[in-house]
Design a protein around this motif. Structure first.
Motif, PDB file in Angstrom:
ATOM      1  N   LEU A  28      52.461  31.165  37.414  1.00 46.21           N
ATOM      2  CA  LEU A  28      51.892  30.952  36.448  1.00 46.21           C
ATOM      3  C   LEU A  28      51.037  29.553  36.344  1.00 46.21           C
ATOM      4  N   GLY A  29      51.962  28.548  36.678  1.00 45.98           N
ATOM      5  CA  GLY A  29      51.259  27.260  36.867  1.00 45.98           C
ATOM      6  C   GLY A  29      49.929  27.308  37.611  1.00 45.98           C
ATOM      7  N   ALA A  30      49.969  28.226  38.836  1.00 43.44           N
ATOM      8  CA  ALA A  30      48.773  28.166  39.825  1.00 43.44           C
ATOM      9  C   ALA A  30      47.579  28.672  39.005  1.00 43.44           C
ATOM     10  N   LEU A  31      48.057  30.102  38.441  1.00 44.59           N
ATOM     11  CA  LEU A  31      46.971  30.662  37.715  1.00 44.59           C
ATOM     12  C   LEU A  31      46.198  29.736  36.742  1.00 44.59           C
ATOM     13  N   ASP A  32      47.296  28.970  35.936  1.00 49.02           N
ATOM     14  CA  ASP A  32      46.496  28.145  34.837  1.00 49.02           C
ATOM     15  C   ASP A  32      45.532  26.897  35.693  1.00 49.02           C
ATOM     16  N   ALA A  35      42.399  28.568  36.365  1.00 49.58           N
ATOM     17  CA  ALA A  35      41.592  28.850  35.231  1.00 49.58           C
ATOM     18  C   ALA A  35      41.022  27.527  34.902  1.00 49.58           C
ATOM     19  N   TRP A  36      41.673  26.720  35.052  1.00 54.51           N
ATOM     20  CA  TRP A  36      41.206  25.374  34.621  1.00 54.51           C
ATOM     21  C   TRP A  36      39.960  24.712  35.230  1.00 54.51           C
ATOM     22  N   ARG A  37      40.227  25.030  36.562  1.00 51.96           N
ATOM     23  CA  ARG A  37      39.010  24.713  37.566  1.00 51.96           C
ATOM     24  C   ARG A  37      37.791  25.476  37.557  1.00 51.96           C
ATOM     25  N   TRP A  43      38.026  31.693  28.509  1.00 54.37           N
ATOM     26  CA  TRP A  43      39.011  32.495  29.352  1.00 54.37           C
ATOM     27  C   TRP A  43      40.023  31.657  29.812  1.00 54.37           C
ATOM     28  N   ALA A  44      40.146  30.413  29.951  1.00 51.64           N
ATOM     29  CA  ALA A  44      40.917  29.457  30.530  1.00 51.64           C
ATOM     30  C   ALA A  44      42.018  29.061  29.392  1.00 51.64           C
ATOM     31  N   LEU A  45      41.601  29.198  28.106  1.00 55.45           N
ATOM     32  CA  LEU A  45      42.446  29.229  26.933  1.00 55.45           C
ATOM     33  C   LEU A  45      43.303  30.457  26.811  1.00 55.45           C
ATOM     34  N   LYS A  46      42.634  31.753  26.947  1.00 57.63           N
ATOM     35  CA  LYS A  46      43.405  32.866  27.143  1.00 57.63           C
ATOM     36  C   LYS A  46      44.489  32.960  28.145  1.00 57.63           C
TER      37      LYS A  46
END
Length: 548
Positions: A28-32, A35-37, A43-46
């Motif tokens: 989950l952290g990797a997906l975040d 999304a951040w990058r 979409w990042a906030l979602k």
């Protein structure tokens, strides 16, 4: 596999649960981070929000440090002073098994025996040992068979099964609770989406437009995927630990055969499935027969009455010991199939103890008649303990009569207030009548409807099978005739039972039967046929109703 290796495996499985949680959190952290990058801000906030919602159940499961104690098993503890023979037998068997005797013996209401241990340090250190012994089980076994059952249970102590079960149980509980949380969140999300779509459809209908079909496909998918991951890990853990559980049961069987004898152990294993079935039948057909009407058997008989059934049907039960139930084996069974266990024991060499003297297992108890009410008081809910107590014959009669009164309620409501021949009730109102008189007047109302030709209209207001509802013409008439005859017979039977002219007969060895007044058994079938014939004649039924 020795106790040390089993303990290590259980700890590895428990650690695996936490490792799985850490891997999922890392994912989950990797997906975040991705999304951040690279994802747009919206979409990042979602993605952050979804990750947080998924991470909460994972973290909660990992932080669940304590396994709640099972509060479901109660029973009545008995001291050595209260039950010296039972304690002496248990201590003797424990010494023969080569293990420490239990610290407590509790008598329960189950058709079962079990052992537990309040182990410490995740089961690495022993603790308080308890033996749970069901009085219905004692009632169904001979002393030799009971000794075999007790030796089997004590064998679990000798192999450290009870000490190490705490670690395994903790792993299973962690997985189950985590899955439950994800499933709960998925269900809530589906419910919210369904409610949203239904509100939207209602607004469309209000505007004169066609409502759209509710579609929740894909809603809560991420939660269900997470639940599936933990479910698969749980299945893996179960397969790994339950295979060992089956080996533990086989080892305990061999310990029982060595101590209590080959034949007694095999005989006990053969008896247990039949006793389980008999106990279930007893609870449904006897002990709880009057519960819905606030009635119970005499104090001490709720769980103790099964001994009368077992005694009355001893020959019938003996026949069920020959052929054992076919149990398909699966990787998730905690016990080997009974037939396999029996075959293993019976293949052992003859130990020469087949002809040992035997007696009922209740002989090990100093006072069964004292223990049975005490177990009942400790097991039944407070509202059950306040129910009316009746002797068995009165319980069966009153419970069956109350059941017939309830089952005819729909018919009596369809009849409405009695009229015609029953109109005399209007002199003082139906509320002033006792139950028997009111029922009699309702039968009179039924017969009046037969004479007036209006009774056939009742059929549509009574339950019908699909076949009867679809029938037409002569076939529909015959279905209706059969239904009316059955309902009339039930209503008349109810009247006779309520006013005391008929009585439900209690028996431990046969189904409950209704004893009708003299002459009724011969007259009633023909009188019912006459009443619902194409040219009805109700006079014979009216005569029977008035007789006696």
């Amino acid at each position: 596999m020795g106790a040390t290796l089993r303990a290590l495996r259980a700890l590895v499985l428990l650690a695996g649960f936490h490792l799985l949680g850490l891997l999922l959190l890392a994912l989950l952290g990797a997906l975040d981070w991705v999304a951040w990058r690279w994802a747009p801000a919206v979409w990042a906030l979602k993605t952050y929000a979804v990750s947080l919602l998924l991470a909460v159940p994972v973290v909660r499961g990992m932080l669940m440090l304590r396994t709640p104690r099972d509060e479901g098993v109660g029973g009545v503890p008995v001291t050595e002073a209260e039950e010296p023979r039972l304690w002496a037998a248990v201590r003797e068997l424990a010494a023969l098994v080569g293990t420490r005797a239990p610290d407590e013996i509790r008598l329960t209401a189950d058709m079962n025996a079990a052992v537990t241990e309040d182990a410490r340090l995740l089961g690495l250190l022993g603790g308080t040992r308890r033996l749970y012994l069901g009085l219905p089980l004692v009632a169904g076994l001979s002393e030799a068979r009971l000794r075999a059952v007790l030796a089997h249970e004590l064998g679990h102590y000798a192999h450290s099964d009870t000490r190490l079960s705490g670690i395994t149980e903790r792993s299973r509980l962690h997985v189950a609770r985590t899955v439950e949380r994800f499933e709960e969140k998925a269900g809530l999300k589906v419910a919210r989406e369904r409610a949203r779509q239904e509100r939207k459809s209602a607004r469309r209908v209000a505007k004169g437009r066609t409502a759209r079909k509710v579609d929740t496909t894909g809603v809560g998918l991420t939660y269900r995927v997470m639940a599936r991951i933990y479910t698969e890990y749980g299945r893996f853990s179960l397969r790994a630990t339950l295979s060992d559980s089956r080996r533990q049961e086989s080892a305990a069987d061999l310990a029982a055969a060595r101590i209590a004898g080959r034949d007694a152990t095999a005989s006990a294993l053969r008896a247990l499935p039949a006793l389980d079935a008999a106990h279930e039948f007893y609870l449904n057909a006897y002990a709880t027969l009057g519960v819905e009407f606030g009635m119970l058997p005499p104090r001490g008989e709720v769980f103790g009455g099964v001994r009368h059934l077992l005694e009355a049907r001893a020959e019938e039960l003996a026949g069920t010991h020959v052929e054992l139930p076919a149990e398909p084996a699966t990787p998730y069974d905690s016990h080997p199939p009974t037939a396999e266990r029996v075959a293993t024991i019976e293949s052992l060499p003859d130990d020469g103890r087949a002809a040992e003297a035997d007696r009922p297992a209740f002989a090990l108890l100093a006072s069964p008649e004292k223990a049975l009410p005490e177990v009942e008081d400790a097991t039944l809910a407070p509202e059950a303990l306040r129910m009316r107590r009746l002797d068995w014959p009165d319980l069966v009669h009153e419970a069956m009569t109350a059941r017939y009164v309830r089952d005819t309620e729909e018919l009596r409501e369809a009849l409405g207030e009695p009229t015609g021949a029953a109109g005399a009730a209007g002199l003082y109102g139906l509320d002033g009548l006792d139950q028997a008189e009111r029922l009699r007047l309702e039968v009179e109302a039924f017969l009046d409807a037969v004479d007036a030709g209006t009774v056939w209209g009742l059929v549509d207001r009574l339950p019908q099978s699909e076949e009867a509802a679809a029938a037409t013409g002569r076939a529909a008439r015959e279905f209706a005739r059969s239904s009316l005859r059955r309902e009339l017979a039930r209503l008349l039977t109810t009247v006779l039972a309520v006013d005391g002219r008929a009585r439900w007969q209690f028996s431990w060895s046969a189904p409950t039967s209704l004893l009708l007044p003299d002459g009724y058994a011969e007259e009633l079938p023909a009188a019912l046929d006459a009443a619902i014939a194409d040219r009805p004649d109700t006079e014979r039924l009216r005569t029977l109703l008035a007789a006696g």
